[in-house]
Design a protein around this motif. Sequence first.
Motif, PDB file in Angstrom:
ATOM      1  N   ASP A  35       0.844  -1.207   0.000  1.00  0.00           N
ATOM      2  CA  ASP A  35       0.000   0.000   0.000  1.00  0.00           C
ATOM      3  C   ASP A  35       0.876   1.252   0.000  1.00  0.00           C
ATOM      4  OD1 ASP A  35      -2.299  -1.477  -0.020  1.00  0.00           O
ATOM      5  OD2 ASP A  35      -2.695  -1.284   2.136  1.00  0.00           O
ATOM      6  N   ARG A  36       1.930   1.250   0.772  1.00  0.00           N
ATOM      7  CA  ARG A  36       2.813   2.412   0.828  1.00  0.00           C
ATOM      8  C   ARG A  36       3.576   2.586  -0.495  1.00  0.00           C
ATOM      9  NH1 ARG A  36       6.471   3.061   5.856  1.00  0.00           N
ATOM     10  NH2 ARG A  36       6.420   5.214   5.069  1.00  0.00           N
ATOM     11  N   LEU A  37       3.978   1.460  -1.096  1.00  0.00           N
ATOM     12  CA  LEU A  37       4.619   1.554  -2.407  1.00  0.00           C
ATOM     13  C   LEU A  37       3.665   2.140  -3.439  1.00  0.00           C
ATOM     14  CD1 LEU A  37       6.484  -1.890  -2.504  1.00  0.00           C
ATOM     15  CD2 LEU A  37       7.571   0.362  -2.462  1.00  0.00           C
ATOM     16  N   ALA A  38       2.409   1.692  -3.399  1.00  0.00           N
ATOM     17  CA  ALA A  38       1.402   2.205  -4.335  1.00  0.00           C
ATOM     18  C   ALA A  38       1.134   3.689  -4.104  1.00  0.00           C
ATOM     19  CB  ALA A  38       0.110   1.404  -4.195  1.00  0.00           C
ATOM     20  N   ALA A  39       1.332   4.139  -2.868  1.00  0.00           N
ATOM     21  CA  ALA A  39       1.112   5.548  -2.537  1.00  0.00           C
ATOM     22  C   ALA A  39       2.310   6.423  -2.892  1.00  0.00           C
ATOM     23  CB  ALA A  39       0.783   5.693  -1.055  1.00  0.00           C
ATOM     24  N   GLY A  40       3.353   5.813  -3.437  1.00  0.00           N
ATOM     25  CA  GLY A  40       4.511   6.584  -3.875  1.00  0.00           C
ATOM     26  C   GLY A  40       5.680   6.599  -2.925  1.00  0.00           C
ATOM     27  N   VAL A  41       5.590   5.830  -1.832  1.00  0.00           N
ATOM     28  CA  VAL A  41       6.722   5.733  -0.908  1.00  0.00           C
ATOM     29  C   VAL A  41       7.700   4.720  -1.488  1.00  0.00           C
ATOM     30  CG1 VAL A  41       7.452   5.187   1.437  1.00  0.00           C
ATOM     31  CG2 VAL A  41       5.234   6.276   1.047  1.00  0.00           C
ATOM     32  N   ARG A  42       8.880   5.172  -1.882  1.00  0.00           N
ATOM     33  CA  ARG A  42       9.818   4.281  -2.575  1.00  0.00           C
ATOM     34  C   ARG A  42      10.345   3.173  -1.670  1.00  0.00           C
ATOM     35  NH1 ARG A  42      11.902   9.377  -4.532  1.00  0.00           N
ATOM     36  NH2 ARG A  42      11.421   9.693  -6.738  1.00  0.00           N
ATOM     37  N   PHE A  43      10.630   3.524  -0.427  1.00  0.00           N
ATOM     38  CA  PHE A  43      11.245   2.569   0.495  1.00  0.00           C
ATOM     39  C   PHE A  43      10.480   2.613   1.817  1.00  0.00           C
ATOM     40  CE2 PHE A  43      14.463   4.459  -2.283  1.00  0.00           C
ATOM     41  CZ  PHE A  43      14.772   3.334  -3.038  1.00  0.00           C
ATOM     42  N   PRO A  44       9.429   1.833   1.934  1.00  0.00           N
ATOM     43  CA  PRO A  44       8.539   1.899   3.107  1.00  0.00           C
ATOM     44  C   PRO A  44       9.118   1.222   4.334  1.00  0.00           C
ATOM     45  CG  PRO A  44       7.774   0.221   1.591  1.00  0.00           C
ATOM     46  CD  PRO A  44       8.928   0.893   0.912  1.00  0.00           C
ATOM     47  N   ASP A  45      10.292   1.686   4.748  1.00  0.00           N
ATOM     48  CA  ASP A  45      10.957   1.158   5.925  1.00  0.00           C
ATOM     49  C   ASP A  45      11.001   2.252   6.985  1.00  0.00           C
ATOM     50  OD1 ASP A  45      12.362  -0.739   7.444  1.00  0.00           O
ATOM     51  OD2 ASP A  45      13.442  -1.441   5.678  1.00  0.00           O
ATOM     52  N   ASP A  46      11.438   1.908   8.200  1.00  0.00           N
ATOM     53  CA  ASP A  46      11.468   2.913   9.258  1.00  0.00           C
ATOM     54  C   ASP A  46      12.673   3.839   9.076  1.00  0.00           C
ATOM     55  OD1 ASP A  46      13.792   2.038  11.140  1.00  0.00           O
ATOM     56  OD2 ASP A  46      12.651   0.195  10.823  1.00  0.00           O
ATOM     57  N   PRO A  47      12.613   5.046   9.621  1.00  0.00           N
ATOM     58  CA  PRO A  47      13.683   6.037   9.404  1.00  0.00           C
ATOM     59  C   PRO A  47      15.063   5.566   9.834  1.00  0.00           C
ATOM     60  CG  PRO A  47      11.728   7.104  10.297  1.00  0.00           C
ATOM     61  CD  PRO A  47      11.469   5.624  10.368  1.00  0.00           C
ATOM     62  N   ASP A  48      15.135   4.819  10.931  1.00  0.00           N
ATOM     63  CA  ASP A  48      16.444   4.339  11.376  1.00  0.00           C
ATOM     64  C   ASP A  48      17.055   3.389  10.359  1.00  0.00           C
ATOM     65  OD1 ASP A  48      16.298   5.818  13.683  1.00  0.00           O
ATOM     66  OD2 ASP A  48      15.590   4.171  14.939  1.00  0.00           O
ATOM     67  N   ALA A  49      16.239   2.499   9.795  1.00  0.00           N
ATOM     68  CA  ALA A  49      16.737   1.566   8.780  1.00  0.00           C
ATOM     69  C   ALA A  49      17.210   2.320   7.541  1.00  0.00           C
ATOM     70  CB  ALA A  49      15.654   0.552   8.410  1.00  0.00           C
ATOM     71  N   LEU A  50      16.475   3.360   7.140  1.00  0.00           N
ATOM     72  CA  LEU A  50      16.869   4.159   5.982  1.00  0.00           C
ATOM     73  C   LEU A  50      18.196   4.862   6.238  1.00  0.00           C
ATOM     74  CD1 LEU A  50      13.441   5.772   5.000  1.00  0.00           C
ATOM     75  CD2 LEU A  50      14.571   3.823   3.919  1.00  0.00           C
ATOM     76  N   ALA A  51      18.379   5.368   7.460  1.00  0.00           N
ATOM     77  CA  ALA A  51      19.615   6.082   7.779  1.00  0.00           C
ATOM     78  C   ALA A  51      20.815   5.147   7.742  1.00  0.00           C
ATOM     79  CB  ALA A  51      19.490   6.736   9.155  1.00  0.00           C
ATOM     80  N   VAL A  52      20.678   3.965   8.328  1.00  0.00           N
ATOM     81  CA  VAL A  52      21.781   2.997   8.330  1.00  0.00           C
ATOM     82  C   VAL A  52      22.108   2.555   6.908  1.00  0.00           C
ATOM     83  CG1 VAL A  52      22.486   0.693   9.090  1.00  0.00           C
ATOM     84  CG2 VAL A  52      21.292   2.205  10.670  1.00  0.00           C
ATOM     85  N   ARG A  53      21.065   2.350   6.108  1.00  0.00           N
ATOM     86  CA  ARG A  53      21.293   1.911   4.718  1.00  0.00           C
ATOM     87  C   ARG A  53      21.998   3.002   3.915  1.00  0.00           C
ATOM     88  NH1 ARG A  53      23.238  -0.820   1.410  1.00  0.00           N
ATOM     89  NH2 ARG A  53      22.285  -1.360  -0.576  1.00  0.00           N
TER      90      ARG A  53
END
Length: 376
Positions: A35-53
Amino acid sequence: MSVTGRSNEELHEQAAAEAARRYEDSAAERERVEDRLAAGVRFPDDPDALAVRADRILDRGGLSPSAVVASIHGEAMDLPDTNERIINLSNELQAWSFLPRGVRAGATVARITLRRDGRELPHGTGFMVSPRLMMTNHHVLPDEGFARDCFVEFNAQITADNVPDTVVRMELDPGTFFAADRRLDFALVAVAPTPDGRPPGEVFGWNRLSVQLGKLVLGEKVNIIGHPQGRLKEIALRDNAVLVRLDDFVHYTTDTEPGNSGSPVFNDQWEVVALHHSGVPKKDDQGRLLRKDGRPWNPGDGDDAIDWVANEGVRISSILKHLAGLDLDPGRRTLLAELGPDSGLDRGTVTGPALQPEQTTAVVSGGTAPQTLRAR
């Protein structure tokens, strides 16, 4: 005693059934992600995971600094947006090194072939993870005896000139090292040296496994190199995405076939993030596997008739943590430590530099490990 061919097939079917159960159990999380991908969120992960990545992508040279600066300064963005932009750039704008690094990673991948009744039957895929150890699935190599009936083929592929490469056949050496776990569906086995005494990893390279976080996020692309249906080496990239990340497994969409069992799953920096082990079959309300035409599947139909809805891989970090808990003698522990410091298995026994809650049972074989070698 080695398992029979039928019990080997049953292990494969069991792995697929358990993957399907995990897929069903994670339906709510997968729907949330979709659902989040369909809404345009490219990487529907939590902010901490995005920062580490994002930090790991920059640290591993996944993007040129100029591309990052030009992008993140193009408009005002807060920190989560910046991290997402970096990850997206990594998906869409590859450094030139993406291709040669992919070639290098692909050289570590080999076809596993079974000897049976005077025939040689392509059986699965494996990949080097140290100078002397290869990783594959437990359902591909369930025990020492079965591994002795198999050999591996490197360079089973087509060259850049579109002609068959020179295949290099090597024997497995489970007497020196063999460890396997059914739940995590992995096997780790020694490969015999080349005729001139060199470890295979020094000839074909080996993948530097890491127990650290930040190797992928939800929605990110993954790449798989293997031998589907026993064919010459193939690669599946770009047309895929990570759907769900579980404690020990990850679900993703990509084009794989049964022979891909034991293939490495790479991120775009060519780090191994998972061990591919099973497709996820579609089932009806009665729990029966379904064919692509919607009818119930029968064993005689073959795996290619099944309606596979996703793929499942075992997280490399989970495998490494399991290996760290094995009770090994010093020789085998030294051999395992050759996976390198990032694996979390280096306990100071390797002198040379390495480059880059269910109870389970591990099977560890006997034999004396050879002396530690320095990786290239």
